[in-house]
Design a protein around this motif. Structure first.
Motif, PDB file in Angstrom:
ATOM      1  N   ALA A  94       0.831  -1.213   0.000  1.00  0.00           N
ATOM      2  CA  ALA A  94       0.000   0.000   0.000  1.00  0.00           C
ATOM      3  C   ALA A  94       0.861   1.258   0.000  1.00  0.00           C
ATOM      4  O   ALA A  94       0.572   2.234  -0.706  1.00  0.00           O
ATOM      5  N   MET A  95       1.956   1.236   0.781  1.00  0.00           N
ATOM      6  CA  MET A  95       2.837   2.408   0.825  1.00  0.00           C
ATOM      7  C   MET A  95       3.535   2.623  -0.517  1.00  0.00           C
ATOM      8  O   MET A  95       3.663   3.760  -0.982  1.00  0.00           O
ATOM      9  N   VAL A  96       3.974   1.531  -1.155  1.00  0.00           N
ATOM     10  CA  VAL A  96       4.619   1.662  -2.458  1.00  0.00           C
ATOM     11  C   VAL A  96       3.660   2.230  -3.486  1.00  0.00           C
ATOM     12  O   VAL A  96       4.014   3.098  -4.305  1.00  0.00           O
ATOM     13  N   ALA A  97       2.406   1.783  -3.469  1.00  0.00           N
ATOM     14  CA  ALA A  97       1.418   2.303  -4.410  1.00  0.00           C
ATOM     15  C   ALA A  97       1.169   3.792  -4.193  1.00  0.00           C
ATOM     16  O   ALA A  97       1.007   4.570  -5.150  1.00  0.00           O
ATOM     17  N   ALA A  98       1.118   4.228  -2.930  1.00  0.00           N
ATOM     18  CA  ALA A  98       0.898   5.649  -2.646  1.00  0.00           C
ATOM     19  C   ALA A  98       2.062   6.504  -3.130  1.00  0.00           C
ATOM     20  O   ALA A  98       1.874   7.592  -3.705  1.00  0.00           O
ATOM     21  N   VAL A 109       4.147   5.811  -5.594  1.00  0.00           N
ATOM     22  CA  VAL A 109       4.106   5.858  -7.051  1.00  0.00           C
ATOM     23  C   VAL A 109       3.058   6.849  -7.535  1.00  0.00           C
ATOM     24  O   VAL A 109       3.273   7.587  -8.515  1.00  0.00           O
ATOM     25  N   ALA A 110       1.921   6.913  -6.866  1.00  0.00           N
ATOM     26  CA  ALA A 110       0.874   7.858  -7.270  1.00  0.00           C
ATOM     27  C   ALA A 110       1.329   9.303  -7.101  1.00  0.00           C
ATOM     28  O   ALA A 110       1.058  10.160  -7.950  1.00  0.00           O
ATOM     29  N   PHE A 162       1.828  12.144 -10.094  1.00  0.00           N
ATOM     30  CA  PHE A 162       1.125  13.429 -10.106  1.00  0.00           C
ATOM     31  C   PHE A 162       2.102  14.584 -10.274  1.00  0.00           C
ATOM     32  O   PHE A 162       1.849  15.539 -11.029  1.00  0.00           O
ATOM     33  N   VAL A 163       3.265  14.526  -9.567  1.00  0.00           N
ATOM     34  CA  VAL A 163       4.261  15.594  -9.684  1.00  0.00           C
ATOM     35  C   VAL A 163       4.813  15.652 -11.108  1.00  0.00           C
ATOM     36  O   VAL A 163       4.988  16.736 -11.685  1.00  0.00           O
TER      37      VAL A 163
END
Length: 281
Positions: free
Chosen positions: A128-132, A134-135, A139-140
């Motif tokens: 879950a932390m890796v997915a966040a 990457v998101a 976005f940046v």
């Protein structure tokens, strides 16, 4: 008191067929094949790494020095191949004379599938932390790309498919170089043999053969089985001594020249080569 035959006279007569009396033992078959091949016990011991005492014992049908039936079967198989015998009938005869092979141990029963229950796992917080992360990075990157597009005319031109000014250099096709031909065995290292030494190359293009090679001091250079397609090169300051177990399967190159021979398949040859022109000693 009754008069008649004694119990010893009433025992059934045991008939032994001529084939059982004339059957050749395992040790006798190996000894006869070795003698027919023109090999000594020392030759067979050197080719198979089986000790001389064990070779003598097996040829006398004494398998006690082998250390057990498993090792005895392995020695029988190794010696049979060295004297060009099919080891399968000899192994079968050995098993028949010594009670046969032991019964295989049954494998342990497998666990039933329904008894295995999957473990319950908790939530994977690392994923879950890796997915966040990457998101956030995506976005940046999208924001930076959108902001830089307003002042980059050249970027818009390339993105819309327009060709930039100036001539584009077309790639020059490269010419593939032809693969260099591999030299034949006589044209490679053997062709560059030094004149002050004797160089012998032994190859087995037609089959496998046991070979032995020694230098002028009697030091062993090689002693073993040369498989089909393999080759060995030996070099000495004055002399190379060879023993070929199956000379018909061997091709020889001595001092860069091919030896034209008429060796017969299965023939055992003892050869000696020296410096200068190929000359059989």
């Amino acid at each position: 008191m009754s008069i008649g035959n004694s119990p010893e006279d009433e025992r059934p007569f045991q008939f032994v067929s001529d084939s059982e009396e004339a059957r050749t033992s395992v040790g006798r078959a190996l000894k006869d094949a070795r003698i027919a091949a023109g090999l000594t016990v020392d030759d067979v011991s050197g080719a198979t790494r089986v000790r001389i005492a064990i070779v003598h014992a097996i040829e006398a049908d004494d398998f006690t020095p082998c250390g057990g039936d498993v090792y005895a079967r392995g020695h029988i198989r190794t010696l049979a191949r060295a004297v060009r015998l099919d080891p399968a009938p000899l192994i079968e005869q050995f098993d028949a004379d010594h009670g046969g092979r032991p019964a295989p141990t049954p494998a342990a029963p497998l666990f039933e599938a329904e008894r295995i229950r999957p473990e319950r796992r908790g939530p994977n917080w690392t994923a879950a932390m890796v997915a966040a992360i990457v998101a956030v990075i995506g976005f940046v990157a999208f924001t930076a790309f959108k902001g830089g597009g307003d002042g980059g005319g050249a970027t818009d031109q390339v993105a819309q498919g327009g060709a930039p000014s100036g001539k584009s250099a077309s790639p020059t096709p490269k010419k593939s170089k032809p693969a260099a031909e591999k030299p034949a065995p006589a044209d490679s290292a053997i062709a560059a043999a030094p004149q002050d030494k004797v160089t012998v190359q032994v190859s087995a293009p037609n089959g496998r053969s046991w070979i032995s090679a020694k230098d002028h001091n009697g030091r062993m250079l090689f002693d073993g089985l040369l498989k089909k397609g393999e080759s060995k090169t030996f070099q000495d300051s004055s002399k190379i001594n060879l023993i070929l177990g199956d000379a018909g399967a061997i091709k020889l190159y001595v001092n860069g020249k091919k030896i034209e021979d008429d060796f017969q398949p299965g023939a055992v040859e003892r050869l000696t080569y020296t410096k200068g022109d190929p000359e059989v000693g």
